[in-house]
Design a protein around this motif. Structure first.
Motif, mmCIF file in Angstrom:
data_model
loop_
_atom_site.group_PDB
_atom_site.id
_atom_site.type_symbol
_atom_site.label_atom_id
_atom_site.label_comp_id
_atom_site.label_asym_id
_atom_site.label_seq_id
_atom_site.Cartn_x
_atom_site.Cartn_y
_atom_site.Cartn_z
ATOM 1 N N ALA A 1 0.830 -1.210 0.000
ATOM 2 C CA ALA A 1 0.000 0.000 0.000
ATOM 3 C C ALA A 1 0.860 1.254 0.000
ATOM 4 N N ALA A 2 1.976 1.248 0.725
ATOM 5 C CA ALA A 2 2.851 2.422 0.760
ATOM 6 C C ALA A 2 3.475 2.680 -0.614
ATOM 7 N N ILE A 3 3.935 1.613 -1.280
ATOM 8 C CA ILE A 3 4.520 1.778 -2.619
ATOM 9 C C ILE A 3 3.461 2.299 -3.592
ATOM 10 N N GLY A 4 2.268 1.697 -3.540
ATOM 11 C CA GLY A 4 1.205 2.146 -4.427
ATOM 12 C C GLY A 4 0.787 3.574 -4.164
ATOM 13 N N PHE A 5 0.769 3.982 -2.900
ATOM 14 C CA PHE A 5 0.367 5.357 -2.583
ATOM 15 C C PHE A 5 1.397 6.358 -3.097
ATOM 16 N N VAL A 6 2.672 6.072 -2.908
ATOM 17 C CA VAL A 6 3.707 6.999 -3.388
ATOM 18 C C VAL A 6 3.616 7.158 -4.905
ATOM 19 N N LEU A 7 3.456 6.040 -5.615
ATOM 20 C CA LEU A 7 3.345 6.122 -7.073
ATOM 21 C C LEU A 7 2.081 6.867 -7.488
ATOM 22 N N ALA A 8 0.968 6.582 -6.826
ATOM 23 C CA ALA A 8 -0.278 7.273 -7.169
ATOM 24 C C ALA A 8 -0.168 8.770 -6.893
ATOM 25 N N ALA A 9 0.499 9.149 -5.803
ATOM 26 C CA ALA A 9 0.652 10.573 -5.485
ATOM 27 C C ALA A 9 1.521 11.272 -6.526
ATOM 28 N N LEU A 10 2.640 10.665 -6.884
ATOM 29 C CA LEU A 10 3.534 11.290 -7.864
ATOM 30 C C LEU A 10 2.876 11.391 -9.239
ATOM 31 N N ILE A 11 2.273 10.290 -9.683
ATOM 32 C CA ILE A 11 1.637 10.301 -11.002
ATOM 33 C C ILE A 11 0.425 11.235 -11.005
ATOM 34 N N GLY A 12 -0.368 11.199 -9.942
ATOM 35 C CA GLY A 12 -1.579 12.017 -9.898
ATOM 36 C C GLY A 12 -1.284 13.505 -9.851
ATOM 37 N N ILE A 13 -0.347 13.920 -8.986
ATOM 38 C CA ILE A 13 -0.023 15.350 -8.899
ATOM 39 C C ILE A 13 0.634 15.822 -10.194
ATOM 40 N N GLY A 14 1.524 14.997 -10.765
ATOM 41 C CA GLY A 14 2.144 15.377 -12.035
ATOM 42 C C GLY A 14 1.132 15.478 -13.162
ATOM 43 N N THR A 15 0.218 14.520 -13.244
ATOM 44 C CA THR A 15 -0.789 14.555 -14.306
ATOM 45 C C THR A 15 -1.739 15.732 -14.132
ATOM 46 N N GLY A 16 -2.173 15.990 -12.899
ATOM 47 C CA GLY A 16 -3.041 17.137 -12.666
ATOM 48 C C GLY A 16 -2.364 18.456 -13.007
ATOM 49 N N SER A 17 -1.071 18.562 -12.733
ATOM 50 C CA SER A 17 -0.335 19.784 -13.082
ATOM 51 C C SER A 17 -0.221 19.955 -14.586
ATOM 52 N N LEU A 18 0.045 18.858 -15.301
ATOM 53 C CA LEU A 18 0.130 18.941 -16.761
ATOM 54 C C LEU A 18 -1.222 19.304 -17.369
#
Length: 314
Positions: free
Chosen positions: A121-138
């Motif tokens: 869950a920790a690995i998945g959360f870190v990846l989801a946070a990085l991908i989600g914030i980056g995608t939302g910014s783009l």
């Protein structure tokens, strides 16, 4: 008559002067028939501490009352609705504690499996946070990126994960990697949408100030948009922190290759009708999810609660 009025006025004035010079010892408003009592010092009120105590009491008493009510209903179902031959379907709470949670032989495998699930869950959360914030910014920087990505993000949210689990297993195997992918798929959408909403909600007047200062896109994003969007970003992270636990448990159930997680044990206990262990594992997984959500709530309040209205806990 004039001399009489003048003498009367002189007498009243002298009486008023004597009354002003002589202390009466009575507070204002006292009369002869109703002597005033000496003023008593009122205890200093502490509205802040009393309101804080009420909040703490409400935060503790209401969940405790709900827990007691749930345990009472649990006992009622076990002993009143189920006959002894079918009581194994829902054993009473004290049997779950004595035969599972209080027994190290049963509890130790659950804690080890919960550790595996927590790591995934920790690995998945870190990846989801990085991908989600980056995608939302783009998506906020370029409208064509929003038109390209947003429909697929919505599709990722509405399609049941269980429907594409076989494809994930065929493409990526049945080990830890597939479990992490399930976590990311479930937790990604709220991070993307809340980040995008927060960035699009920045005050237009502040944008005009940065335009007058000829700020670049990167400077505008780092110095204005991301700080202003932090409340929305943390809202998305809080939601994702709860959903990523669900994704990790689902991944444990369907991708059992490798170290068993708590979801793997849940499936095993269900298949072997070990009701005490099944309920105990569900309770541990629920407590883990509550703990994760609480941690991110406290982090959100610590980061944005001092200057944003979302931190007001009245």
């Amino acid at each position: 008559m004039t001399s009489t009025a003048a003498s009367t006025g002189t007498t009243l004035a002298s009486s008023a002067e004597r009354a002003a010079e002589e202390p009466t010892g009575k507070p204002a408003g006292a009369s002869a028939g109703n002597p005033a009592k000496p003023a008593e010092a009122a205890p200093a009120a502490a509205p802040g501490s009393s309101s804080r105590a009420r909040r703490v009491l409400a935060a503790v008493a209401v969940p405790a009352l709900a827990l007691a009510l749930g345990i009472g209903v649990w006992y009622a179902v076990s002993y009143l609705l189920l006959d002894p031959a079918r009581r194994f379907l829902l054993p009473p709470p004290h049997q779950v504690v004595s035969r599972s949670l209080a027994d190290p032989v049963h509890l130790e495998p659950m804690l080890q499996a919960l550790g595996v699930t927590a790591r995934i869950a920790a690995i998945g959360f870190v990846l989801a946070a990085l991908i989600g914030i980056g995608t939302g910014s783009l998506m906020n920087q370029a409208r064509w990126v929003e038109r390209l990505v947003y429909p697929y993000a919505v599709m990722l949210q509405v399609i049941p994960v269980l429907a594409i689990v076989p494809l994930i297993g065929l493409w990526f195997g049945f080990g830890t990697g597939s479990r992490v992918i399930v976590c990311v798929m479930i937790a990604l959408f709220p991070v993307i949408t809340n980040t995008h909403f927060g960035l699009r909600s920045v005050d237009r007047g502040l944008h005009e100030l940065f335009t007058l200062g000829r700020a670049s896109r990167v400077r505008r994003l780092v110095s204005l948009e991301l700080p202003a969007a932090l409340p929305s970003v943390f809202t998305g992270l809080r939601i994702a922190s709860g959903q990523v636990v669900i994704g990790a448990i689902l991944g444990d159930m369907f991708f059992a290759k490798g170290e068993p997680g708590i979801g793997t044990l849940l499936d095993t206990y269900r298949a072997t009708l070990r009701s005490e262990d099944l309920i105990a594992a569900i309770a541990l997984a629920s407590l883990f999810g509550i703990a994760v959500y609480t941690v991110f709530t406290l982090v959100s309040q610590a980061v944005v609660g001092r200057w944003h209205s979302s931190g007001d806990r009245r």
